[in-house]
Design a protein around this motif. Structure first.
Motif, PDB file in Angstrom:
ATOM      1  N   LEU A  86     -22.910 -35.386  30.004  1.00 15.98           N
ATOM      2  CA  LEU A  86     -21.786 -36.064  29.368  1.00 15.98           C
ATOM      3  C   LEU A  86     -22.067 -36.437  27.913  1.00 15.98           C
ATOM      4  O   LEU A  86     -21.129 -36.681  27.149  1.00 15.98           O
ATOM      5  CB  LEU A  86     -21.405 -37.316  30.158  1.00 15.98           C
ATOM      6  N   GLU A 180     -32.357 -40.796  35.489  1.00 16.18           N
ATOM      7  CA  GLU A 180     -31.320 -41.713  35.944  1.00 16.18           C
ATOM      8  C   GLU A 180     -29.932 -41.085  35.933  1.00 16.18           C
ATOM      9  O   GLU A 180     -29.116 -41.343  36.815  1.00 16.18           O
ATOM     10  CB  GLU A 180     -31.336 -42.984  35.089  1.00 16.18           C
ATOM     11  N   TRP A 181     -29.677 -40.236  34.936  1.00 20.43           N
ATOM     12  CA  TRP A 181     -28.332 -39.654  34.845  1.00 20.43           C
ATOM     13  C   TRP A 181     -28.065 -38.647  35.961  1.00 20.43           C
ATOM     14  O   TRP A 181     -26.905 -38.357  36.266  1.00 20.43           O
ATOM     15  CB  TRP A 181     -28.111 -39.027  33.469  1.00 20.43           C
ATOM     16  N   THR A 184     -27.663 -41.038  39.479  1.00 21.96           N
ATOM     17  CA  THR A 184     -26.343 -41.666  39.581  1.00 21.96           C
ATOM     18  C   THR A 184     -25.381 -40.916  38.669  1.00 21.96           C
ATOM     19  O   THR A 184     -24.990 -41.417  37.611  1.00 21.96           O
ATOM     20  CB  THR A 184     -26.405 -43.151  39.186  1.00 21.96           C
ATOM     21  N   PRO A 185     -25.003 -39.693  39.052  1.00 19.85           N
ATOM     22  CA  PRO A 185     -24.186 -38.853  38.171  1.00 19.85           C
ATOM     23  C   PRO A 185     -22.795 -39.425  37.933  1.00 19.85           C
ATOM     24  O   PRO A 185     -22.127 -39.873  38.866  1.00 19.85           O
ATOM     25  CB  PRO A 185     -24.113 -37.521  38.941  1.00 19.85           C
ATOM     26  N   GLN A 186     -22.395 -39.408  36.680  1.00 20.90           N
ATOM     27  CA  GLN A 186     -21.049 -39.843  36.305  1.00 20.90           C
ATOM     28  C   GLN A 186     -20.150 -38.632  36.042  1.00 20.90           C
ATOM     29  O   GLN A 186     -19.144 -38.748  35.351  1.00 20.90           O
ATOM     30  CB  GLN A 186     -21.131 -40.729  35.059  1.00 20.90           C
ATOM     31  N   TYR A 187     -20.532 -37.495  36.580  1.00 27.27           N
ATOM     32  CA  TYR A 187     -19.794 -36.253  36.391  1.00 27.27           C
ATOM     33  C   TYR A 187     -19.602 -35.591  37.750  1.00 27.27           C
ATOM     34  O   TYR A 187     -20.308 -35.905  38.719  1.00 27.27           O
ATOM     35  CB  TYR A 187     -20.542 -35.312  35.444  1.00 27.27           C
ATOM     36  N   GLN A 188     -18.672 -34.667  37.821  1.00 26.78           N
ATOM     37  CA  GLN A 188     -18.335 -34.017  39.075  1.00 26.78           C
ATOM     38  C   GLN A 188     -19.505 -33.211  39.640  1.00 26.78           C
ATOM     39  O   GLN A 188     -20.267 -32.585  38.911  1.00 26.78           O
ATOM     40  CB  GLN A 188     -17.140 -33.082  38.870  1.00 26.78           C
TER      41      GLN A 188
END
Length: 354
Positions: A86, A180-181, A184-188
């Motif tokens: 992202l 960390e990204w 806890t993914p903030q993407y599909q």
């Protein structure tokens, strides 16, 4: 020699790209950047000559050491970007605005809409003489998959069906999982987007050798390993633009099964590929009742050195190779996204490129 900077999320982001850049006869590594000083210094320390590599970072704030400072350097003509999914598009745009040629990590963006906006901006906002932008998809540069594509073309015939299978697992101590990204993914899609786009690219590369691409998909998704949120598995059917059916199965949650294979079946034979072996069964001459079987083995190679070399050649030639264009990467991303959308909708049919 072309001065290049490596922009990454720590040493793990591009551990293969660092030696690939340094092995290039036309690229010179001049700087590295990461968001933290610690990870930037670790990346520089892994280079052949750390004393010749300048280090840039955002945290802690140090005057003259930011990404903007790096991009102002006239001796750096290109950047190789491997940041979290992202964060990457914004840095791609910033680097291009600064006049730097860009090789950015796959996927081209976190979703189709964001990718389309970035590509449209690149094609329209910078005008003539804009810097080059390529997307790094190393699977298209593997020696084994290129040989498999060659065999598909040599065998010929019309496509009958195809199959993509990828099974494997991601352990808790996996170095990529332990960012960390990714945890806890903030993407599909989680790992299905981050890693699965490779397998879609490999399938598309071999389908293209048969003159085909995917038009529709429908499938189911599941979460087999609870730590790999939001989903880690896709099983789907797909249709090409000529209506030929095939199957796609990708799972990062199968602990006791590990394999990677793409199979292309035509009216003249079948080519089966995995990263270290290509098997071919085809007609012997014009006699349909005889078959010739061939197996060719390859040492494992990720294709990273070859993709960096292709980018270097593109800078010299002033044009990105077709298989490294953002548009090609967008096609990979769209198929993966439509698979995820289909699974979320209970195997609803999703069309590609409409």
């Amino acid at each position: 020699m072309t001065g290049i900077a490596l922009l990454g999320a720590g040493i793990f982001a591009r551990e293969e790209h660092l030696p690939a850049i340094e092995a290039s006869p036309t690229l010179t590594l001049k700087a590295v950047y990461s968001r933290s000083q610690q990870s930037a210094e670790a990346l520089a320390a892994a280079s052949k000559d750390p004393s010749s590599v300048a280090v840039y970072f955002d945290k802690p704030a140090v005057e003259g050491k930011t990404l903007d400072d790096l991009l102002q350097r006239d001796d750096i003509a290109a950047v190789d970007i491997a940041l979290p999914i992202l964060h990457q598009p914004g840095v791609v745009e910033k680097a291009l605005k600064a006049g730097k040629h860009v090789l950015s990590e796959k996927p081209v963006a976190g979703d189709v809409e964001s990718a389309q906006k970035l590509i449209a901006w690149y094609e329209g906002a910078l005008g003539g003489g804009k810097p080059l932008w390529g997307v790094a998809e190393n699977w298209r540069y593997m020696e084994s998959i290129r040989y498999a594509a060659q065999r598909v073309r040599e065998i010929g015939g019309e496509l009958v069906t195809f199959r993509l299978v990828k099974n494997g697992s991601v352990r808790s101590d996996n170095k990529y999982f332990n960012t960390e990204w990714r945890k806890t993914p903030q993407y599909q899609g989680g790992f299905l987007l981050d890693g699965g786009v490779h397998f879609v690219a490999g399938l598309r590369f071999l389908l293209a050798a048969a003159g085909q691409d995917i038009k529709q998909v429908a499938g189911f998704t599941a979460l087999l390993d609870e730590k790999l949120i939001p989903v880690d598995t896709i099983h789907a059917v797909a249709l090409t633009r000529d209506g030929k059916p095939g199957t796609i199965g990708i799972s990062f949650g199968t602990e006791f099964k590990s394999d990677t294979e793409v199979e292309i079946v035509t009216t003249n034979g079948v080519v089966s590929w995995n990263p270290t072996e290509v098997k071919t069964v085809a007609r012997k001459g014009d006699r349909s009742d005889e078959r010739v079987e061939e197996k060719k083995e390859f040492p494992y190679s990720s294709g990273v050195t070859e993709e960096v070399a292709a980018f270097a050649k593109a800078i010299e030639a002033g044009k990105i190779e077709a298989i490294q264009t953002p548009a090609e990467a967008l096609n990979d991303l769209e198929i993966l996204q439509r698979l995820l959308e289909s699974g979320a909708g209970g195997a609803t049919v999703k069309s590609i490129g409409v």
